[in-house]
Design a protein around this motif. Structure first.
Motif, mmCIF file in Angstrom:
data_model
loop_
_atom_site.group_PDB
_atom_site.id
_atom_site.type_symbol
_atom_site.label_atom_id
_atom_site.label_comp_id
_atom_site.label_asym_id
_atom_site.label_seq_id
_atom_site.Cartn_x
_atom_site.Cartn_y
_atom_site.Cartn_z
ATOM 1 N N THR A 13 0.807 -1.221 0.000
ATOM 2 C CA THR A 13 0.000 0.000 0.000
ATOM 3 C C THR A 13 0.841 1.273 0.000
ATOM 4 O OG1 THR A 13 -0.190 -0.041 2.424
ATOM 5 C CG2 THR A 13 -1.935 -1.127 1.160
ATOM 6 N N GLN A 14 2.153 1.146 0.121
ATOM 7 C CA GLN A 14 3.009 2.328 0.129
ATOM 8 C C GLN A 14 4.439 1.921 -0.205
ATOM 9 O OE1 GLN A 14 3.425 4.061 4.074
ATOM 10 N NE2 GLN A 14 3.455 2.047 5.067
ATOM 11 N N LEU A 18 4.284 -0.595 -3.192
ATOM 12 C CA LEU A 18 3.424 0.097 -4.141
ATOM 13 C C LEU A 18 4.167 0.320 -5.458
ATOM 14 C CD1 LEU A 18 0.703 1.451 -4.664
ATOM 15 C CD2 LEU A 18 1.631 3.538 -3.637
ATOM 16 N N LEU A 36 -2.450 -6.291 -5.402
ATOM 17 C CA LEU A 36 -1.904 -5.356 -4.413
ATOM 18 C C LEU A 36 -2.495 -5.749 -3.068
ATOM 19 C CD1 LEU A 36 -1.844 -1.465 -4.794
ATOM 20 C CD2 LEU A 36 -2.470 -2.575 -2.641
ATOM 21 N N THR A 37 -1.659 -6.155 -2.125
ATOM 22 C CA THR A 37 -2.176 -6.633 -0.848
ATOM 23 C C THR A 37 -1.652 -5.807 0.320
ATOM 24 O OG1 THR A 37 -0.437 -8.242 -0.243
ATOM 25 C CG2 THR A 37 -2.101 -8.964 -1.848
ATOM 26 N N GLY A 38 -2.439 -5.787 1.366
ATOM 27 C CA GLY A 38 -2.075 -5.094 2.591
ATOM 28 C C GLY A 38 -3.015 -5.498 3.707
ATOM 29 N N ARG A 43 -6.849 1.178 3.026
ATOM 30 C CA ARG A 43 -5.559 1.530 2.422
ATOM 31 C C ARG A 43 -5.338 0.774 1.116
ATOM 32 N NH1 ARG A 43 -1.511 1.448 7.711
ATOM 33 N NH2 ARG A 43 -2.660 3.016 8.925
ATOM 34 N N VAL A 44 -5.753 -0.473 1.085
ATOM 35 C CA VAL A 44 -5.649 -1.253 -0.153
ATOM 36 C C VAL A 44 -6.476 -0.601 -1.249
ATOM 37 C CG1 VAL A 44 -6.254 -3.452 -1.240
ATOM 38 C CG2 VAL A 44 -5.079 -3.443 0.969
ATOM 39 N N ASN A 45 -7.722 -0.255 -0.933
ATOM 40 C CA ASN A 45 -8.592 0.350 -1.942
ATOM 41 C C ASN A 45 -8.072 1.707 -2.408
ATOM 42 O OD1 ASN A 45 -10.372 -1.809 -1.890
ATOM 43 N ND2 ASN A 45 -11.713 -0.877 -0.355
ATOM 44 N N GLN A 46 -7.580 2.507 -1.472
ATOM 45 C CA GLN A 46 -7.038 3.816 -1.842
ATOM 46 C C GLN A 46 -5.823 3.663 -2.754
ATOM 47 O OE1 GLN A 46 -6.251 5.835 1.855
ATOM 48 N NE2 GLN A 46 -8.420 5.853 2.447
ATOM 49 N N ALA A 47 -4.958 2.691 -2.443
ATOM 50 C CA ALA A 47 -3.767 2.483 -3.264
ATOM 51 C C ALA A 47 -4.138 2.026 -4.668
ATOM 52 C CB ALA A 47 -2.842 1.456 -2.588
ATOM 53 N N GLY A 60 -7.101 -5.442 -5.549
ATOM 54 C CA GLY A 60 -6.735 -5.379 -4.141
ATOM 55 C C GLY A 60 -7.207 -6.608 -3.388
#
Length: 280
Positions: A13-14, A18, A36-38, A43-47, A60
């Protein structure tokens, strides 16, 4: 047409994670999927929403590697959905600052960085398709050069991930009860932790080398080098260090370019193998 490829990045996520997702999405095709996992859904959806369009589809998924069953559950879902995976970057990490008391944080630290690594290795290695890549993001600190010789046999030539977990647990417990402080263990918890990660890669590679070589699979640890991130900035002057996006390039090359046999089971930095031990 080539079969669609499936990639997954943990801790994505960062930062570097990311950047790896973005790089994979850019360098793969519209037929491919990057996960993309977290740990946190928001935070996953925002990323995912913030990524530029084009290239591979990015999806995600929640994955907390500190959850003992989470990696295995996700591996089952992806196996059912896609039949296998092609690229896995284990990048999830709990960061530690100079003011953190090692005794207070070592439980969570080992749970994410070390036991999380072995969980991902156990869960996703069986899903790798021919030509697959399973890469653990580690550090140049993850070699026996940074450990007192009296401790080398704790991590050298371990035969299984279970043995790696046992040695990590013994180190964790020594930090918690204070005996590590009076012994030969380094005070910086990042060093034994990274050594444990590389030892895990080496142990699994020793078991899988023959079959993976035949199938073109690469299992390796990788050092991204110093990066300009807020966490690194708490320890060192990183003003001249590359961004996570720049550091990700060599890792993406390792995952996407033809595998070099000498990289199998090793710690790689910028395409070169970092020797595991002073005598090698």
């Amino acid at each position: 047409m080539a079969a669609p490829r499936v990639a997954l990045v943990t801790g994505a996520t960062q930062g570097l994670g990311l950047a790896l997702v973005e790089g994979l999405a850019r360098r793969l095709t519209a037929h491919d999927t990057v996960y993309l996992t977290g740990r946190h859904l928001d935070r996953v959806n925002q990323a995912v929403d913030a990524l530029p369009g084009g290239g591979a589809r990015v999806r995600g998924e929640i994955l907390d590697v500190a959850d003992r069953e989470a990696a295995a559950r996700l591996a089952v879902r992806l196996g059912e959905r896609h039949g296998g995976v092609d690229i896995v970057f284990n990048n999830a990490v709990m960061r530690v600052g100079p003011d953190d008391d090692p005794r207070a944080i070592v439980d969570d630290y080992a749970e994410v960085n070390n036991f999380g690594t072995t969980r991902v290795l156990r869960a996703f290695a069986p899903l790798l398709r021919d030509g697959g890549r399973l890469i653990v993001v580690a550090s140049s600190l993850g070699t026996l050069h940074h450990l007192a010789p009296v401790l080398h046999d704790r991590f050298d030539a371990l035969a299984s991930l279970e043995q790696v977990d046992e040695q990590v647990a013994a180190w964790r417990d020594a930090v918690k009860d204070g005996s590590a402080r009076s012994g030969a263990w380094p005070g910086f918890v990042n060093i034994p932790s990274k050594i444990g990660q590389v030892a895990a890669v080496r142990a699994l590679a020793a078991q899988r080398r023959e079959q993976d070589t035949e199938r073109g699979i690469l299992l390796a640890a990788v050092c991204p080098g110093m990066m300009n991130t807020p966490t690194s900035g708490m320890w060192w002057d990183v003003s001249g260090a590359p961004s996570p996006a720049r550091a990700a390039v060599a890792l993406l090359d390792l995952a996407l370019e033809p595998a070099k046999p000498g990289h199998y089971g090793e710690l790689v930095r910028e395409g070169a193998v970092l020797p595991w031990a002073p005598w090698r």
